[in-house]
Write a protein that holds these residues in place. Structure first.
Motif, PDB file in Angstrom:
ATOM      1  N   UNK A  11     -15.075 -15.003  67.374  1.00  0.00           N
ATOM      2  CA  UNK A  11     -15.484 -13.605  67.258  1.00  0.00           C
ATOM      3  C   UNK A  11     -14.448 -12.869  66.426  1.00  0.00           C
ATOM      4  N   UNK A  12     -14.871 -12.292  65.317  1.00  0.00           N
ATOM      5  CA  UNK A  12     -13.976 -11.531  64.450  1.00  0.00           C
ATOM      6  C   UNK A  12     -14.450 -10.079  64.406  1.00  0.00           C
ATOM      7  N   UNK A  13     -13.540  -9.160  64.602  1.00  0.00           N
ATOM      8  CA  UNK A  13     -13.866  -7.731  64.547  1.00  0.00           C
ATOM      9  C   UNK A  13     -13.487  -7.201  63.169  1.00  0.00           C
ATOM     10  N   UNK A  14     -14.466  -6.652  62.469  1.00  0.00           N
ATOM     11  CA  UNK A  14     -14.270  -6.208  61.086  1.00  0.00           C
ATOM     12  C   UNK A  14     -13.945  -4.718  61.051  1.00  0.00           C
ATOM     13  N   UNK A  15     -12.874  -4.382  60.347  1.00  0.00           N
ATOM     14  CA  UNK A  15     -12.444  -2.989  60.200  1.00  0.00           C
ATOM     15  C   UNK A  15     -12.481  -2.633  58.713  1.00  0.00           C
ATOM     16  N   UNK A  16     -13.348  -1.693  58.349  1.00  0.00           N
ATOM     17  CA  UNK A  16     -13.494  -1.309  56.946  1.00  0.00           C
ATOM     18  C   UNK A  16     -12.587  -0.110  56.633  1.00  0.00           C
ATOM     19  N   UNK A  17     -11.953  -0.171  55.459  1.00  0.00           N
ATOM     20  CA  UNK A  17     -11.047   0.906  55.082  1.00  0.00           C
ATOM     21  C   UNK A  17     -10.977   1.099  53.577  1.00  0.00           C
ATOM     22  N   UNK A  18      -9.968   1.845  53.149  1.00  0.00           N
ATOM     23  CA  UNK A  18      -9.831   2.169  51.729  1.00  0.00           C
ATOM     24  C   UNK A  18      -9.061   1.120  50.941  1.00  0.00           C
TER      25      UNK A  18
END
Length: 217
Positions: A11-18
């Motif tokens: 399980x990988x938690x994806x964090x979107x950013x700049x």
């Protein structure tokens, strides 16, 4: 996001950013975070994780080894085991009777599973109210690397070995996973939320890191 690496699933938690580059982080609890530029496709995230699959699996295995008990347990009447942060003789926790070592181990595991389910059930409701969240389901599981987890579908799991920890440490793991219902990563907002309920949460983290390997069967 669930991703297959060979015959294993993570399980990988994806964090979107700049940021312009993608990176993968694994903390001491085995929580995997993928930081990706805003707009990155799921397929691109999967490809990146798969490319680093060997490293990820090796890291997870090293965490498992770090939590393994250095010596075998003694499943006898005078053997000692942790329960809610205190040490007890085996016969103080379960009825030992005329059981084999393996039977004693299985009975003790059942005791911890049942105790953990009861404790989590009793203590989680108050924190749900304070945090104004509600998980879809709660399950007690066996894990070598994680004390708790929160899925993208809001399902929480807790490691049965938590029954060996002091109540305030159990509360920390409960709060930690409930906060993931609104913050599916470990950014500043997440830790501020955890700290708003438990200001000394770092002390609980240190306890688990220091004593985690003793909290096993």
């Amino acid at each position: 996001m669930k991703i297959e690496i060979g015959s294993e699933s993570i399980d990988a938690h994806v964090q979107y950013g700049k940021g312009k580059k993608m990176s993968i982080h694994i903390d001491v609890s085995g929580f995997i975070t993928v930081k990706a530029p805003k707009g990155t496709t799921d397929e691109r995230v999967r490809q990146t994780v798969e490319q680093h699959g060997t490293w990820i699996l090796e890291k997870i295995r090293s965490l498992e080894e770090a939590r393994s008990l250095p010596k075998a347990r003694e499943y006898q009447d005078e053997g000692t085991f942790l329960y809610l942060g205190k040490t007890y003789l085996l016969h103080e926790l379960i009825d030992t009777g005329e059981l084999s070592e393996e039977e004693l181990r299985q009975q003790l595991k059942k005791f911890y599973f049942a105790s953990c389910k009861k404790i989590i059930g009793e203590r989680i409701e108050g924190y749900q109210t304070r945090l104004k969240v509600k998980p879809k389901s709660i399950e007690i599981v066996e894990s070598k690397t994680k004390w708790g987890s929160c899925s993208a579908s809001k399902m929480l799991t807790f490691n049965y070995r938590l029954a060996m920890a002091p109540l305030d440490v159990i509360d920390y793991v409960i709060i930690h996973e409930l906060c993931h219902l609104t913050h599916m990563n470990h950014d500043r907002s997440f830790w501020r939320r955890v700290g708003s309920i438990m200001p000394d949460y770092k002390a609980k983290q240190e306890f688990l890191e220091r004593h985690g390997q003793a909290m096993t069967l």
